[in-house]
Write an enzyme that holds these catalytic residues in place. Structure first.
Site, PDB file in Angstrom:
ATOM      1  N   ASN A   9       0.871  -1.179   0.000  1.00  0.00           N
ATOM      2  CA  ASN A   9       0.000   0.000   0.000  1.00  0.00           C
ATOM      3  C   ASN A   9       0.909   1.229   0.000  1.00  0.00           C
ATOM      4  O   ASN A   9       1.505   1.556   1.022  1.00  0.00           O
ATOM      5  CB  ASN A   9      -0.884  -0.039   1.256  1.00  0.00           C
ATOM      6  CG  ASN A   9      -1.716   1.219   1.414  1.00  0.00           C
ATOM      7  OD1 ASN A   9      -1.775   2.061   0.512  1.00  0.00           O
ATOM      8  ND2 ASN A   9      -2.365   1.359   2.566  1.00  0.00           N
ATOM      9  N   LYS A  11       0.089   4.213  -0.198  1.00  0.00           N
ATOM     10  CA  LYS A  11      -0.545   5.384   0.431  1.00  0.00           C
ATOM     11  C   LYS A  11      -0.351   6.611  -0.486  1.00  0.00           C
ATOM     12  O   LYS A  11      -0.356   6.462  -1.702  1.00  0.00           O
ATOM     13  CB  LYS A  11      -0.010   5.590   1.849  1.00  0.00           C
ATOM     14  CG  LYS A  11      -0.134   4.295   2.678  1.00  0.00           C
ATOM     15  CD  LYS A  11       0.113   4.483   4.145  1.00  0.00           C
ATOM     16  CE  LYS A  11      -0.046   3.132   4.849  1.00  0.00           C
ATOM     17  NZ  LYS A  11       0.079   3.225   6.303  1.00  0.00           N
ATOM     18  N   HIS A  94      -9.356   1.049   5.124  1.00  0.00           N
ATOM     19  CA  HIS A  94      -8.078   1.281   5.805  1.00  0.00           C
ATOM     20  C   HIS A  94      -8.291   2.224   6.997  1.00  0.00           C
ATOM     21  O   HIS A  94      -9.102   3.144   6.915  1.00  0.00           O
ATOM     22  CB  HIS A  94      -7.055   1.869   4.830  1.00  0.00           C
ATOM     23  CG  HIS A  94      -5.664   1.839   5.378  1.00  0.00           C
ATOM     24  ND1 HIS A  94      -5.212   2.767   6.289  1.00  0.00           N
ATOM     25  CD2 HIS A  94      -4.641   0.971   5.184  1.00  0.00           C
ATOM     26  CE1 HIS A  94      -3.963   2.469   6.613  1.00  0.00           C
ATOM     27  NE2 HIS A  94      -3.593   1.391   5.957  1.00  0.00           N
ATOM     28  N   GLU A  96      -6.668   4.632   8.021  1.00  0.00           N
ATOM     29  CA  GLU A  96      -6.463   6.051   7.709  1.00  0.00           C
ATOM     30  C   GLU A  96      -7.710   6.641   7.057  1.00  0.00           C
ATOM     31  O   GLU A  96      -8.030   7.814   7.242  1.00  0.00           O
ATOM     32  CB  GLU A  96      -5.214   6.210   6.822  1.00  0.00           C
ATOM     33  CG  GLU A  96      -3.950   5.968   7.640  1.00  0.00           C
ATOM     34  CD  GLU A  96      -2.791   5.376   6.856  1.00  0.00           C
ATOM     35  OE1 GLU A  96      -2.802   5.425   5.615  1.00  0.00           O
ATOM     36  OE2 GLU A  96      -1.871   4.856   7.505  1.00  0.00           O
ATOM     37  N   GLU A 166      -4.807  -4.806  10.764  1.00  0.00           N
ATOM     38  CA  GLU A 166      -3.796  -3.762  10.919  1.00  0.00           C
ATOM     39  C   GLU A 166      -4.069  -2.995  12.209  1.00  0.00           C
ATOM     40  O   GLU A 166      -4.865  -2.036  12.204  1.00  0.00           O
ATOM     41  CB  GLU A 166      -3.841  -2.790   9.733  1.00  0.00           C
ATOM     42  CG  GLU A 166      -3.559  -3.427   8.396  1.00  0.00           C
ATOM     43  CD  GLU A 166      -3.046  -2.419   7.388  1.00  0.00           C
ATOM     44  OE1 GLU A 166      -2.018  -2.692   6.769  1.00  0.00           O
ATOM     45  OE2 GLU A 166      -3.663  -1.337   7.229  1.00  0.00           O
ATOM     46  N   GLY A 172       3.043   2.386  10.732  1.00  0.00           N
ATOM     47  CA  GLY A 172       3.987   3.483  10.546  1.00  0.00           C
ATOM     48  C   GLY A 172       4.754   3.870  11.794  1.00  0.00           C
ATOM     49  O   GLY A 172       5.400   4.917  11.832  1.00  0.00           O
ATOM     50  N   SER A 213       4.000  -1.981  10.251  1.00  0.00           N
ATOM     51  CA  SER A 213       5.455  -2.015  10.443  1.00  0.00           C
ATOM     52  C   SER A 213       6.090  -3.351  10.058  1.00  0.00           C
ATOM     53  O   SER A 213       7.054  -3.807  10.692  1.00  0.00           O
ATOM     54  CB  SER A 213       5.827  -1.622  11.881  1.00  0.00           C
ATOM     55  OG  SER A 213       5.399  -0.294  12.147  1.00  0.00           O
TER      56      SER A 213
HETATM   57  P1  13P Z   1       3.351   0.458   7.564  1.00  0.00           P
HETATM   58  O1  13P Z   1       3.859  -0.829   6.950  1.00  0.00           O
HETATM   59  O2  13P Z   1       4.048   1.665   7.039  1.00  0.00           O
HETATM   60  O3  13P Z   1       3.315   0.366   9.063  1.00  0.00           O
HETATM   61  O4  13P Z   1       1.826   0.624   7.081  1.00  0.00           O
HETATM   62  C1  13P Z   1       0.963  -0.441   7.194  1.00  0.00           C
HETATM   63  C2  13P Z   1      -0.274  -0.100   6.464  1.00  0.00           C
HETATM   64  O5  13P Z   1      -1.046   0.748   6.869  1.00  0.00           O
HETATM   65  C3  13P Z   1      -0.537  -0.817   5.202  1.00  0.00           C
HETATM   66  O6  13P Z   1      -1.828  -0.594   4.764  1.00  0.00           O
END
Ligand code: 13P
Length: 251
Positions: A9, A11, A94, A96, A166, A172, A213
């Site tokens: 992803n 983002k 997601h 976010e 997640e 992150g 992560s």
């Molecule tokens: P990270 O791997 O940067 O922690 O993000 C995970 C994520 O949100 C994937 O959708």
């Protein structure tokens, strides 16, 4: 047996030119990994450019979100048919999107049903926040989100679903969940919901990814767990580390 699944992803990262460059650098390494379903999810504006680069390879393309309406006056949104033309997959719900753009279990469910209608494979994200985790609500929250997202999904579409656990506190932050915790949530919370909804045989076919992560260094710890069927990768999918994660999934 569930085929391991690794999705990147991206983002809100990479311009079209940068996306082309990244796919060109990691493409050969990814192509060499066999026995794993590999997916890249760049921003909408790069989907066409990346689709052109991935054509004829076994690397799939996904969008990061999608609206549920067929078309019309929804400025800034992208419809299922538009996604379908370029992508086999779409990330939905997601954290976010839930946190910054007001998505709820109900709107995630509408998107999942739209994906089903258009035969796009949804990667449905669930996961608790740090506060929810600290107050012991992980199972309740993940159960509610999973049930909510999947209301009305047909039993014959269900095997193609991909669920991504997640935990928000692990995204992150560099503070990944432990493999044991991921296994617990996948095996004791999510898979039982899938059994309730679709029966044991179908539930066994549905891939459950871990995200938060994940790196080349910790991926094996997750993939060695019986109910961790792959990873949804953020930061590390923007680097060669993504190839190492795919290799770990193949091992
Ligand atoms: P990270 O791997 O940067 O922690 O993000 C995970 C994520 O949100 C994937 O959708």
């Amino acid at each position: 047996m569930r085929i391991p699944f690794v999705a990147g992803n991206w983002k809100m990262n990479k311009t079209v030119a940068e996306a082309r460059e990244l796919v060109s650098t990691m493409g050969a390494g990814l192509k060499a990994v066999k026995g794993v379903e590999k997916v890249i999810c760049p921003p909408y504006v790069s989907l066409l450019a990346v689709a052109n680069l991935l054509g004829g390879t076994d690397i799939g393309l996904g969008a990061q979100n999608m609206h549920w309406e067929e078309k019309g006056a929804f400025t800034g949104e992208v419809a299922p048919a538009m996604v379908k033309e370029l992508c086999k997959y779409v990330i939905l719900g997601h954290s976010e999107r839930r946190q910054y753009f007001g998505e709820t279990d109900e709107t995630v469910n509408k998107r999942v049903l739209a994906a089903q209608k258009h035969a796009i494979i949804p990667i449905v994200c669930v996961g608790e926040t740090l506060d929810e985790n600290k107050s012991g609500q992980t199972a309740e929250v993940v159960r509610r989100q999973t049930l909510g997202a999947l209301q009305g999904v047909d039993a014959d579409f269900a095997p193609s679903l991909v669920i991504a656990y997640e935990p928000v506190w692990a995204i992150g932050t560099g503070l990944a969940s432990s493999g044991d915790n991921a296994q617990h949530v996948h095996g004791q919370v999510i898979r039982p919901v899938l059994v309730e909804l679709f029966g044991p045989e179908t539930a066994e076919k549905i891939r459950i990814l871990y995200g938060g992560s994940v790196t080349g260094a910790n991926a094996a710890e997750f993939f060695s767990q019986p109910d961790v069927d792959g990873a949804l990768v953020g930061g590390a999918s923007l680097k060669d580390d993504f190839v190492a994660i795919a290799q770990a999934a193949a091992a």
